[in-house]
Design a protein around this motif. Structure first.
Motif, mmCIF file in Angstrom:
data_model
loop_
_atom_site.group_PDB
_atom_site.id
_atom_site.type_symbol
_atom_site.label_atom_id
_atom_site.label_comp_id
_atom_site.label_asym_id
_atom_site.label_seq_id
_atom_site.Cartn_x
_atom_site.Cartn_y
_atom_site.Cartn_z
ATOM 1 N N GLY A 7 -24.208 -20.778 57.530
ATOM 2 C CA GLY A 7 -24.319 -20.842 58.985
ATOM 3 C C GLY A 7 -22.972 -20.589 59.623
ATOM 4 N N LEU A 8 -22.975 -19.949 60.767
ATOM 5 C CA LEU A 8 -21.740 -19.583 61.461
ATOM 6 C C LEU A 8 -21.694 -20.287 62.817
ATOM 7 C CD1 LEU A 8 -19.175 -17.873 61.730
ATOM 8 C CD2 LEU A 8 -20.619 -16.020 62.647
ATOM 9 N N LEU A 9 -20.713 -21.165 62.976
ATOM 10 C CA LEU A 9 -20.482 -21.864 64.232
ATOM 11 C C LEU A 9 -19.268 -21.235 64.903
ATOM 12 C CD1 LEU A 9 -21.080 -24.189 66.207
ATOM 13 C CD2 LEU A 9 -19.632 -25.651 64.784
ATOM 14 N N THR A 10 -19.494 -20.593 66.034
ATOM 15 C CA THR A 10 -18.424 -19.930 66.773
ATOM 16 C C THR A 10 -18.025 -20.798 67.960
ATOM 17 O OG1 THR A 10 -19.266 -17.746 66.135
ATOM 18 C CG2 THR A 10 -17.751 -17.843 68.007
ATOM 19 N N ILE A 11 -16.739 -21.081 68.050
ATOM 20 C CA ILE A 11 -16.203 -21.959 69.100
ATOM 21 C C ILE A 11 -15.184 -21.161 69.901
ATOM 22 C CG2 ILE A 11 -14.920 -24.079 69.556
ATOM 23 C CD1 ILE A 11 -16.053 -24.952 66.679
ATOM 24 N N ASP A 12 -15.456 -20.997 71.164
ATOM 25 C CA ASP A 12 -14.639 -20.155 72.036
ATOM 26 C C ASP A 12 -13.539 -20.995 72.681
ATOM 27 O OD1 ASP A 12 -13.579 -18.392 73.877
ATOM 28 O OD2 ASP A 12 -15.525 -17.563 74.476
ATOM 29 N N LEU A 13 -12.355 -20.944 72.102
ATOM 30 C CA LEU A 13 -11.232 -21.707 72.646
ATOM 31 C C LEU A 13 -10.783 -21.172 73.999
ATOM 32 C CD1 LEU A 13 -9.105 -22.157 69.392
ATOM 33 C CD2 LEU A 13 -10.626 -23.830 70.467
ATOM 34 N N GLN A 14 -10.954 -19.871 74.209
ATOM 35 C CA GLN A 14 -10.635 -19.291 75.508
ATOM 36 C C GLN A 14 -11.532 -19.898 76.590
ATOM 37 O OE1 GLN A 14 -8.331 -16.952 76.378
ATOM 38 N NE2 GLN A 14 -8.986 -16.732 78.509
ATOM 39 N N ALA A 15 -12.812 -20.072 76.267
ATOM 40 C CA ALA A 15 -13.744 -20.662 77.239
ATOM 41 C C ALA A 15 -13.381 -22.113 77.526
ATOM 42 C CB ALA A 15 -15.174 -20.560 76.722
ATOM 43 N N ILE A 16 -12.981 -22.853 76.489
ATOM 44 C CA ILE A 16 -12.555 -24.239 76.709
ATOM 45 C C ILE A 16 -11.347 -24.275 77.644
ATOM 46 C CG2 ILE A 16 -11.566 -26.281 75.600
ATOM 47 C CD1 ILE A 16 -13.298 -25.655 73.156
ATOM 48 N N GLY A 17 -10.381 -23.407 77.389
ATOM 49 C CA GLY A 17 -9.212 -23.338 78.265
ATOM 50 C C GLY A 17 -9.571 -22.949 79.683
ATOM 51 N N LEU A 226 -15.635 -29.680 79.457
ATOM 52 C CA LEU A 226 -14.709 -28.775 78.772
ATOM 53 C C LEU A 226 -15.421 -27.966 77.710
ATOM 54 C CD1 LEU A 226 -11.687 -31.198 78.193
ATOM 55 C CD2 LEU A 226 -11.823 -29.362 79.896
ATOM 56 N N TYR A 227 -16.449 -28.571 77.097
ATOM 57 C CA TYR A 227 -17.121 -27.970 75.950
ATOM 58 C C TYR A 227 -18.438 -27.301 76.325
ATOM 59 C CZ TYR A 227 -13.676 -31.235 74.266
ATOM 60 O OH TYR A 227 -12.499 -31.931 74.095
ATOM 61 N N GLY A 228 -18.651 -27.097 77.650
ATOM 62 C CA GLY A 228 -19.781 -26.316 78.112
ATOM 63 C C GLY A 228 -20.994 -27.088 78.551
ATOM 64 N N VAL A 229 -20.981 -28.422 78.431
ATOM 65 C CA VAL A 229 -22.111 -29.216 78.895
ATOM 66 C C VAL A 229 -22.119 -29.207 80.430
ATOM 67 C CG1 VAL A 229 -23.124 -31.526 78.960
ATOM 68 C CG2 VAL A 229 -22.105 -30.669 76.848
ATOM 69 N N ASN A 237 -25.048 -24.257 85.800
ATOM 70 C CA ASN A 237 -23.868 -24.801 85.129
ATOM 71 C C ASN A 237 -22.612 -24.056 85.570
ATOM 72 O OD1 ASN A 237 -22.028 -25.938 83.390
ATOM 73 N ND2 ASN A 237 -23.178 -25.538 81.533
ATOM 74 N N PRO A 238 -21.636 -24.751 86.159
ATOM 75 C CA PRO A 238 -20.408 -24.077 86.566
ATOM 76 C C PRO A 238 -19.441 -23.812 85.413
ATOM 77 C CG PRO A 238 -20.262 -26.401 87.089
ATOM 78 C CD PRO A 238 -21.638 -26.182 86.543
ATOM 79 N N MET A 239 -19.729 -24.350 84.228
ATOM 80 C CA MET A 239 -18.805 -24.221 83.108
ATOM 81 C C MET A 239 -19.207 -23.057 82.206
ATOM 82 S SD MET A 239 -17.468 -26.788 84.458
ATOM 83 C CE MET A 239 -15.927 -26.505 83.590
ATOM 84 N N ARG A 240 -18.231 -22.533 81.502
ATOM 85 C CA ARG A 240 -18.500 -21.461 80.548
ATOM 86 C C ARG A 240 -19.120 -22.000 79.269
ATOM 87 N NH1 ARG A 240 -13.812 -17.431 79.135
ATOM 88 N NH2 ARG A 240 -15.525 -16.770 77.777
ATOM 89 N N ASN A 336 -26.549 -20.368 71.910
ATOM 90 C CA ASN A 336 -25.861 -19.171 72.410
ATOM 91 C C ASN A 336 -25.967 -19.161 73.926
ATOM 92 O OD1 ASN A 336 -28.461 -18.287 73.017
ATOM 93 N ND2 ASN A 336 -28.547 -16.790 71.359
ATOM 94 N N GLY A 337 -25.661 -18.038 74.540
ATOM 95 C CA GLY A 337 -25.734 -17.959 75.989
ATOM 96 C C GLY A 337 -27.129 -18.089 76.542
ATOM 97 N N GLU A 338 -28.131 -17.799 75.714
ATOM 98 C CA GLU A 338 -29.525 -17.939 76.132
ATOM 99 C C GLU A 338 -30.076 -19.327 75.819
ATOM 100 O OE1 GLU A 338 -31.188 -15.712 77.807
ATOM 101 O OE2 GLU A 338 -29.591 -14.215 77.757
ATOM 102 N N LEU A 339 -29.632 -19.901 74.729
ATOM 103 C CA LEU A 339 -30.049 -21.243 74.319
ATOM 104 C C LEU A 339 -28.844 -22.160 74.445
ATOM 105 C CD1 LEU A 339 -32.186 -20.456 71.141
ATOM 106 C CD2 LEU A 339 -33.028 -21.248 73.345
ATOM 107 N N THR A 340 -28.650 -22.716 75.626
ATOM 108 C CA THR A 340 -27.449 -23.494 75.894
ATOM 109 C C THR A 340 -27.551 -24.885 75.272
ATOM 110 O OG1 THR A 340 -28.301 -24.428 77.949
ATOM 111 C CG2 THR A 340 -27.202 -22.284 78.089
#
Length: 370
Positions: A7-17, A226-229, A237-240, A336-340
């Motif tokens: 399984g691949l878990l991708t974490i976008d540090l740019q989005a957190i920033g 910060l983590y997209g919730v 949702n105003p967050m990335r 993902n972006g469709e399944l938040t």
């Protein structure tokens, strides 16, 4: 090359920033934004997330335990403030002070112990005090707080840097509890600052930031946003989006007759259906409560979960895909972006915090940096 067989878990540090800077921009003038990185940065990896926030200018970090604080201090060095939200265990005060951590103290006895032990060791160590403004969890009771502000000698010796409390209903902006807690905390802050004018005040969590400038005080301490919730449930949702999770398919199968699927035979599929079994189950944070309710994403379509989630695998109905799409399908995305995070939490009857902090350690983790 990444190994995503588990399984691949991708974490976008740019989005957190970016989320951090977004929240900074929402604060009142004179307020600053910290970051809650407890529970391994909500399951996403504190040693990766905290430096990314540091690079965006964050210097106030909040953790849950002393062990987390010590790890963070080793990672970031000495020019950050690290507050331990669940205090300090009796007997561990000097270790906490020597690590440069600020414990949150909830009772007068804790505060007296802290002052006495630091004095005995000739250590000038700051602390934080938490007052219960209405959540009835951690924090000094109104009676204890009254005793504290009346004890001038203790206040003079305590080196209190921060007074904080926690909102119980910030994600419900119209809830009257928010105003009650705000007024209680304002009064507590005024009482304490009358004798300790340098004390900073902190009340707003992620959702609290969106309640308005009155709630911001000196330091806001967002975590989940910060983590997209979504800090504003029920609205856009105003967050990335921060995380994506892809599970590899280990078997595709054609169902030749009506069959039940999974433990307990709770759900059935009809003859002619196609199923895909993906590696990843409740041991990996695919919560069992999602079974028969949740879905995955593949070939640009939603793929329903079928039957109960197992410890190591989850079954999806891929009957809606064309033959070519089925043949090409090698993995199914469950975040993902469709399944938040928030949508998946709704399927599981929980909150986004639990989805993030439940993500297992068997995934290959890929961090996206700017």
């Amino acid at each position: 090359m990444s190994d995503s067989r588990e399984g691949l878990l991708t974490i976008d540090l740019q989005a957190i920033g970016d989320n951090y800077l977004d929240l900074c921009g929402r604060l009142a003038s004179g307020s600053r934004c910290g970051a809650v990185v407890k529970a391994d940065a909500y399951g996403l990896g504190m040693t990766e997330v905290a430096p990314a926030l540091y690079r965006r200018g964050c210097r106030d970090f909040f953790v849950a335990t002393q062990a987390e604080g010590e790890r963070l201090r080793a990672e970031l060095g000495g020019d950050v403030t690290i507050v331990v939200l669940t205090g300090v265990r009796a007997g561990a005060e000097l270790e906490c002070a020597r690590a440069g951590l600020i414990p949150t103290l909830f009772t007068l006895q804790q505060l007296r112990n802290w002052v006495d032990l630091c004095a005995q060791a000739s250590i000038e160590a700051p602390c934080a005090v938490k007052v219960d403004s209405g959540m009835t969890r951690l924090g000094m009771t109104p009676e204890e707080f009254e005793q504290l502000v009346a004890d001038r000698e203790l206040l003079a010796a305590a080196n209190i840097r921060l007074l904080l409390s926690h909102l119980a209903c910030a994600d419900e902006p119209a809830h009257p509890q928010n105003r009650v807690q705000l007024e209680d905390f304002k009064r507590a802050g005024e009482r304490l600052r009358a004798q300790c004018p340098e004390v900073l005040l902190s009340l707003a969590n992620s959702s609290g930031i969106f309640l308005g400038e009155e709630y911001h005080f000196d330091i806001a301490r967002p975590g989940s946003a910060l983590y997209g919730v979504n800090p504003l449930p029920g609205t856009p949702n105003p967050m990335r989006q921060v995380v994506e999770l892809s599970l590899p398919i280990v078997q595709k199968r054609h169902v030749s007759s009506d069959r039940s699927v999974g433990y307990g035979a709770t759900q059935s599929v009809s003859a002619g259906s196609w199923l895909a079994v993906a590696r990843g189950g409740y041991a990996d944070g695919i919560l069992r409560a999602q079974g028969g309710r949740g879905c995955g994403w593949g070939s640009g379509k939603r793929l329903p979960m079928v039957g109960r989630v197992s410890m190591d695998s989850t079954t999806f109905d891929i009957s809606g895909l064309s033959e070519a799409e089925r043949e090409a399908l090698e993995s199914i995305e469950v975040l993902n972006g469709e399944l938040t995070v928030d949508e998946v939490a709704e399927y599981a009857g929980t909150i986004g915090y639990e989805i993030l902090t439940s993500l297992g350690n068997r995934y290959y983790r890929r961090y996206l940096r700017s």
